[in-house]
Design a protein around this motif. Structure first.
Motif, mmCIF file in Angstrom:
data_model
loop_
_atom_site.group_PDB
_atom_site.id
_atom_site.type_symbol
_atom_site.label_atom_id
_atom_site.label_comp_id
_atom_site.label_asym_id
_atom_site.label_seq_id
_atom_site.Cartn_x
_atom_site.Cartn_y
_atom_site.Cartn_z
ATOM 1 N N GLU A 30 9.857 -9.558 -8.385
ATOM 2 C CA GLU A 30 9.861 -7.930 -8.467
ATOM 3 C C GLU A 30 10.272 -7.523 -7.036
ATOM 4 N N ASP A 31 11.166 -6.386 -6.831
ATOM 5 C CA ASP A 31 11.347 -5.797 -5.442
ATOM 6 C C ASP A 31 10.009 -5.484 -4.778
ATOM 7 N N SER A 32 10.358 -5.995 -3.657
ATOM 8 C CA SER A 32 9.297 -5.580 -2.540
ATOM 9 C C SER A 32 8.903 -4.097 -2.123
ATOM 10 N N ILE A 33 8.373 -3.587 -2.906
ATOM 11 C CA ILE A 33 7.981 -2.193 -2.615
ATOM 12 C C ILE A 33 6.460 -1.828 -2.854
ATOM 13 N N ASN A 34 6.026 -1.211 -1.952
ATOM 14 C CA ASN A 34 4.541 -1.211 -1.862
ATOM 15 C C ASN A 34 4.177 0.442 -2.784
ATOM 16 N N VAL A 35 2.886 0.700 -2.669
ATOM 17 C CA VAL A 35 2.315 1.497 -3.690
ATOM 18 C C VAL A 35 2.682 3.112 -3.023
ATOM 19 N N LEU A 36 3.407 3.200 -1.947
ATOM 20 C CA LEU A 36 3.667 4.604 -1.428
ATOM 21 C C LEU A 36 5.313 4.561 -1.732
ATOM 22 N N GLY A 37 5.878 3.807 -2.371
ATOM 23 C CA GLY A 37 7.229 3.869 -2.389
ATOM 24 C C GLY A 37 8.286 3.376 -1.523
ATOM 25 N N GLU A 38 7.608 2.645 -0.438
ATOM 26 C CA GLU A 38 8.347 1.990 0.896
ATOM 27 C C GLU A 38 8.657 0.713 0.792
ATOM 28 N N PRO A 39 9.422 0.099 1.722
ATOM 29 C CA PRO A 39 9.359 -1.551 1.405
ATOM 30 C C PRO A 39 7.981 -1.934 2.089
ATOM 31 N N ASN A 68 3.759 -16.242 1.348
ATOM 32 C CA ASN A 68 4.911 -15.990 2.357
ATOM 33 C C ASN A 68 4.303 -14.731 3.188
ATOM 34 N N GLY A 69 2.957 -14.537 2.962
ATOM 35 C CA GLY A 69 2.337 -13.642 3.912
ATOM 36 C C GLY A 69 2.365 -12.057 3.351
ATOM 37 N N CYS A 70 3.087 -11.769 2.176
ATOM 38 C CA CYS A 70 3.150 -10.679 1.615
ATOM 39 C C CYS A 70 2.496 -10.691 0.005
ATOM 40 N N CYS A 71 2.203 -9.393 -0.332
ATOM 41 C CA CYS A 71 1.603 -9.534 -1.755
ATOM 42 C C CYS A 71 2.770 -9.234 -2.701
ATOM 43 N N ASP A 72 3.850 -9.966 -2.578
ATOM 44 C CA ASP A 72 4.833 -10.165 -3.599
ATOM 45 C C ASP A 72 4.408 -10.658 -4.914
ATOM 46 N N THR A 73 4.977 -10.137 -6.148
ATOM 47 C CA THR A 73 4.699 -10.646 -7.428
ATOM 48 C C THR A 73 5.939 -10.964 -8.161
ATOM 49 N N GLY A 74 5.373 -11.607 -9.218
ATOM 50 C CA GLY A 74 6.698 -12.021 -9.862
ATOM 51 C C GLY A 74 6.180 -12.553 -11.411
ATOM 52 N N SER A 75 7.237 -12.978 -12.308
ATOM 53 C CA SER A 75 6.668 -13.365 -13.592
ATOM 54 C C SER A 75 5.688 -14.486 -13.600
ATOM 55 N N ALA A 105 -1.516 -11.129 -10.751
ATOM 56 C CA ALA A 105 -1.074 -9.944 -10.171
ATOM 57 C C ALA A 105 -2.010 -9.769 -8.888
ATOM 58 N N HIS A 106 -1.482 -11.030 -7.640
ATOM 59 C CA HIS A 106 -1.913 -10.962 -6.558
ATOM 60 C C HIS A 106 -1.430 -9.875 -5.547
ATOM 61 N N THR A 107 -1.451 -8.661 -5.726
ATOM 62 C CA THR A 107 -0.844 -7.491 -5.499
ATOM 63 C C THR A 107 -1.351 -6.594 -4.199
#
Length: 131
Positions: free
Chosen positions: A6-15, A30-37, A42-44
């Motif tokens: 999924e697009d790497s957008i946070n809960v504030l609507g920012e990158p 990768n150091g980020c709480c990215d997620t995907g299928s 949901a490690h977010t």
């Protein structure tokens, strides 16, 4: 089959900003709480873990403190940042032991599991910007 990230957008609507590199976190490590299928958990949610939360998680069958060198996992200590499963954070929130959330590093997919009001009420203070 390839994972759809999924697009790497946070809960504030920012990158989405990185959560942690020491220890390296995230479903994709990768150091980020990215997620995907493929990220069924949901490690977010980017948090700063506490002793109380680590004990809570361990009691629920997810020991995050014990090193697991066979998986390259050094174990978490209080103060470490980590991408938590959204449902585990919600469970801890309901129990009153949720660790503080770093909003800029928490993926917007979290909002499918956790109300934004809960995240805002448990957010780490945002540092003042130098002007």
């Amino acid at each position: 089959m390839h994972d759809t990230i999924e697009d790497s957008i946070n809960v504030l609507g920012e990158p989405l900003k990185p959560c942690a590199f020491d220890p390296v976190t995230g479903f994709y490590r990768n150091g980020c709480c990215d997620t995907g299928s493929e990220d069924r958990g949901a490690h977010t949610v980017c948090v700063r873990v506490t002793e109380e939360f680590l004990a809570f998680s361990s009691a629920r069958g997810n020991d995050l403190s014990t090193p697991r060198p066979e998986f390259g996992f050094q174990g978490l200590r209080p103060g470490d940042r980590w991408c938590l499963c959204a449902e585990r954070w919600k469970e801890a929130w309901i129990a009153g032991v949720a660790p503080k959330v770093i909003l800029a590093s928490t993926h917007r997919a979290t909002l499918r599991h956790v109300p934004i009001e809960a995240l805002l009420a448990n957010a780490m203070p945002i540092p003042a910007r130098n002007t």
